[in-house]
Design an enzyme around this catalytic site. Sequence first.
Site, mmCIF file in Angstrom:
data_model
loop_
_atom_site.group_PDB
_atom_site.id
_atom_site.type_symbol
_atom_site.label_atom_id
_atom_site.label_comp_id
_atom_site.label_asym_id
_atom_site.label_seq_id
_atom_site.Cartn_x
_atom_site.Cartn_y
_atom_site.Cartn_z
ATOM 1 N N GLU A 119 0.849 -1.198 0.000
ATOM 2 C CA GLU A 119 0.000 0.000 0.000
ATOM 3 C C GLU A 119 0.890 1.256 0.000
ATOM 4 O O GLU A 119 1.822 1.372 0.808
ATOM 5 C CB GLU A 119 -0.860 -0.038 1.278
ATOM 6 N N LYS A 178 -9.066 2.343 -2.894
ATOM 7 C CA LYS A 178 -9.425 1.714 -1.617
ATOM 8 C C LYS A 178 -10.847 2.107 -1.221
ATOM 9 O O LYS A 178 -11.216 3.293 -1.265
ATOM 10 C CB LYS A 178 -8.425 2.183 -0.559
ATOM 11 N N TYR A 210 -9.710 5.579 12.536
ATOM 12 C CA TYR A 210 -9.760 5.332 13.976
ATOM 13 C C TYR A 210 -8.320 5.125 14.432
ATOM 14 O O TYR A 210 -7.428 4.896 13.602
ATOM 15 C CB TYR A 210 -10.597 4.075 14.288
ATOM 16 N N CYS A 230 -5.638 -3.246 1.969
ATOM 17 C CA CYS A 230 -5.624 -3.304 3.432
ATOM 18 C C CYS A 230 -7.027 -3.392 4.041
ATOM 19 O O CYS A 230 -7.656 -4.443 3.964
ATOM 20 C CB CYS A 230 -4.812 -2.122 3.975
ATOM 21 N N SER A 273 0.041 -2.160 7.277
ATOM 22 C CA SER A 273 -0.636 -2.608 8.496
ATOM 23 C C SER A 273 0.351 -2.607 9.651
ATOM 24 O O SER A 273 1.277 -3.410 9.686
ATOM 25 C CB SER A 273 -1.213 -4.010 8.268
ATOM 26 N N LYS A 277 -1.084 -9.223 16.673
ATOM 27 C CA LYS A 277 -1.802 -8.859 15.436
ATOM 28 C C LYS A 277 -1.531 -9.834 14.301
ATOM 29 O O LYS A 277 -2.434 -10.137 13.518
ATOM 30 C CB LYS A 277 -1.429 -7.440 15.015
HETATM 31 N N1 LIG Z 1 -3.712 0.721 6.157
HETATM 32 C C1 LIG Z 1 -4.836 0.207 6.623
HETATM 33 O O1 LIG Z 1 -5.889 0.219 5.979
HETATM 34 C C2 LIG Z 1 -4.706 -0.444 7.977
HETATM 35 C C3 LIG Z 1 -5.991 -0.881 8.635
HETATM 36 C C4 LIG Z 1 -6.011 -2.332 9.060
HETATM 37 N N2 LIG Z 1 -7.176 -2.691 9.775
HETATM 38 C C5 LIG Z 1 -4.767 -2.756 9.788
HETATM 39 O O2 LIG Z 1 -4.435 -2.271 10.828
HETATM 40 O O3 LIG Z 1 -4.127 -3.636 9.314
#
Ligand SMILES: NC(=O)CC[C@H](N)C(=O)O
Length: 244
Positions: free
Chosen positions: A45, A116, A122, A152, A179, A185
């Site tokens: 990205e 996208k 958030y 993403c 990300s 995660k």
């Molecule tokens: N760049 C993004 O869109 C990140 C959001 C995604 N949920 C993440 O943290 O991996």
Amino acid sequence: MIRNFRLAMAQMNPTVGDIDGNTARIIEYVEQARESQADLVAFPELAITGYPPEDLLFKTSFLQANVEAMQRVVAAARGIAVVVGYVEVGDSATGVDIANAAAIGYDGQLIDSYRKMYLPNYGVFDEDRYFRRGDECPVYRINGVGVGVNICEDIWYPVGAIAVQREAGAELIVNINGSPFHAGKSAHREKMIGTRAADNGLFVAYLNLVGGQDELVFDGASLVCDMTGDVCCPQPCLLPRNCW
Ligand SMILES: NC(=O)CC[C@H](N)C(=O)O
């Protein structure tokens, strides 16, 4: 069914703002992927600008340089398909009209630009501040394989682009990411990507960048899940790695 399709994924560490440096590396990796006879080479990205570019996006010269860089990458991709994250600049006379996008090139030509659809806004993300959201999620036929591209956050929702792309004939989803890391995660992502792959009966290639940017750390951990949801190609955490 996927048939002999070679995907190259560049789990790279782009530098925010260094468009020329990022682009030089991207073009070098395109050449390596072509030599490896990949059908498609993918980059993370916003790989051209680095992620997140934040208020650099208010500079017209920065946006223009990023578009020219994308065009150089696409032109360099002779004999191979390329997916690369960049900022698409619209032609709205009313001001900011930019999208967090993926350029899809094939044999040196720009085929499309995917925008996208789900913009995270958030926690550490404030993409609504900059980007307009996309509303189309096509499927491209690349060397006989139906390929859907998304970005993403788009894959974090079961009803997102992937479901539409499956219905439109996608066999492989290339999901490019910026990300950031937090504890636990990568296991969560692996489960989520496996669920998407199995629920939709297709391959999902999850490509994340690596490196640090201010308070964010991007951990890579790219992977491919097959249509049963099993991980078939895990990549390392926190290290740049070209996988092809
Ligand atoms: N760049 C993004 O869109 C990140 C959001 C995604 N949920 C993440 O943290 O991996």
